[in-house]
Design a protein around this motif. Sequence first.
Motif, short mmCIF file in Angstrom:
data_model
loop_
_atom_site.label_atom_id
_atom_site.label_comp_id
_atom_site.label_asym_id
_atom_site.label_seq_id
_atom_site.Cartn_x
_atom_site.Cartn_y
_atom_site.Cartn_z
N GLY A 183 -17.55 17.70 -6.97
CA GLY A 183 -18.20 18.70 -6.14
C GLY A 183 -17.17 19.67 -5.58
O GLY A 183 -16.77 19.56 -4.42
N HIS A 184 -16.74 20.61 -6.41
CA HIS A 184 -15.68 21.54 -6.00
C HIS A 184 -15.83 22.81 -6.83
O HIS A 184 -16.04 22.74 -8.03
N PHE A 185 -15.71 23.96 -6.17
CA PHE A 185 -15.95 25.21 -6.87
C PHE A 185 -14.69 25.76 -7.56
O PHE A 185 -14.47 26.95 -7.62
N GLY A 186 -13.90 24.84 -8.08
CA GLY A 186 -12.88 25.16 -9.07
C GLY A 186 -13.25 24.47 -10.37
O GLY A 186 -12.43 24.36 -11.28
N SER A 187 -14.51 24.02 -10.44
CA SER A 187 -14.96 23.11 -11.51
C SER A 187 -14.75 23.67 -12.92
O SER A 187 -14.33 22.94 -13.82
N LEU A 188 -15.02 24.94 -13.12
CA LEU A 188 -14.93 25.50 -14.47
C LEU A 188 -13.49 25.44 -14.99
O LEU A 188 -13.27 25.25 -16.20
N GLY A 189 -12.52 25.57 -14.11
CA GLY A 189 -11.13 25.44 -14.52
C GLY A 189 -10.79 24.01 -14.93
O GLY A 189 -10.04 23.79 -15.89
N TYR A 190 -11.36 23.04 -14.24
CA TYR A 190 -11.10 21.64 -14.56
C TYR A 190 -11.74 21.26 -15.90
O TYR A 190 -11.14 20.54 -16.71
N TYR A 191 -12.95 21.77 -16.10
CA TYR A 191 -13.63 21.45 -17.37
C TYR A 191 -12.93 22.15 -18.54
O TYR A 191 -12.84 21.60 -19.64
N LEU A 192 -12.41 23.36 -18.28
CA LEU A 192 -11.61 24.04 -19.31
C LEU A 192 -10.38 23.20 -19.64
O LEU A 192 -10.01 23.04 -20.82
N ALA A 193 -9.72 22.67 -18.61
CA ALA A 193 -8.53 21.85 -18.84
C ALA A 193 -8.88 20.62 -19.68
O ALA A 193 -8.11 20.23 -20.58
N ALA A 194 -10.03 20.00 -19.39
CA ALA A 194 -10.45 18.83 -20.16
C ALA A 194 -10.73 19.22 -21.61
O ALA A 194 -10.38 18.49 -22.54
N TRP A 195 -11.35 20.38 -21.81
CA TRP A 195 -11.63 20.85 -23.17
C TRP A 195 -10.32 21.13 -23.91
O TRP A 195 -10.17 20.74 -25.07
#
Length: 459
Positions: A183-195
């Motif tokens: 629950g954090h609004f940097g989420s898209l960056g984290y999911y990009l990192a995982a990808w």
Amino acid sequence: MEALLAFFRDILKEPAFLMGLIAFAGLIALKTPWHKVLTGTLGPILGYLMLSAGAGVIVANLDPLAKLIEHGFGITGVVPNNEAVTSVAQKVLGVETMSILIVGLLLNLAFARFTRFKYIFLTGHHSFFMACLLSAVLGAVGFKGSQLILVGGFILGAWSAISPAIGQKYTLKVTDGDAIALGHFGSLGYYLAAWVGSKVGKGSKDTEDLQISEKWSFLRNTTISTGLIMVIFYLVATLVSVLRDASVATDLSAGQNPFIFAIKSGLTFAVGVAIVYAGVRMILADLIPAFQGIASKLIPNAIAAVDCAVFFPYAPTAVILGFAASFVGGLLGMLILGAAGGVLIIPGMVPHFFCGATAGIYGNATGGRRGAVLGAFANGLLLAFLPALLLPVLGRLGFTNTTFGDIDFGVLGILLGRLGASLGQLGIYLVVGLVALVLVVPNVLSHSSEAINNVSDNN
């Protein structure tokens, strides 16, 4: 009325109280004895206050480091800061922001109850920041009064439920199946990192499996290794700053030898990280059991979406690697912006630590050490480019020389700002309609009551 809104705002934007209220409701739903309700409610509150205290130590010690780097290397520009832009906006958008915050949190609960997006967003201060961004951008497009509040509240509530779901399969890899979400609004960056990690990390070993010889085994102690690394950072920044002009380092150290101050600051930073880890353990010990009451009685299959720092203990080595790689990415992004004639976005130590560390954790979960480094590096680039693109949007609203730092703010702010500028209110309603479809379609396609995407690739 305004005072009442301010009262609710101060409760709802404070994650400690929000977690306590959620835990209380869950324990009551489970008909838990009163003494366990008391301890189970206070546990998450105290744990988050401990996490916040640790984060405060970290932020306080990152600030002089940033000043030393800016002075030592002669960098001037804009440092993205969520708190700064929010404080400016509150002077003219206070009531709108508070109203959007309350409507958004209520709609988040409604979406969790009636759709397959079962994620309850518990990071209240980020909800507050997003409410501020939405009130500013929507107000610039011409929304006013109840129309502004309802549209802004809908977008906030929807994104609070949708953003944890987008990368939940990655989050389950990070937590090894623990029933929490991001629950954090940097989420898209984290999911990009995982990808990115999933693409580059084949065969790369986990950051936590680093082989260390016996004489270096003390580095396995996270607090000690973090302290040593940060001391090196501070000493280098102090040396460069002193060689340029000793006045800044002298002022920051308040009469103390600048290099002693640097060593103390680096070690104090490590203490802050240790306090964060202790707070996280306290939160999870009480919040997850209490949340079973929410999931079984009030909102079936609900999942708590928690702050990014909660994930730090899952991969402490990735935290440091992610921070360093994200900061390097931010520096490169700043240089690219400078070469292109754009506004220099100076890498903010706070977003690069918290967001970079989390990106490193997610990159490691899918791609080991290479994933942690390259995923966090990609996150760092976005932390430079997105605030630069958002700055003109906020500038048109009167917030010059300040911008939001985390990636979700940049993506939503740029999207809504550009659509509003080109299509007016119609563009915003198109987004609202699309988001409504995203919320409803999974219910139509499947009658499952399970939270969407709450299955890891390993299950």
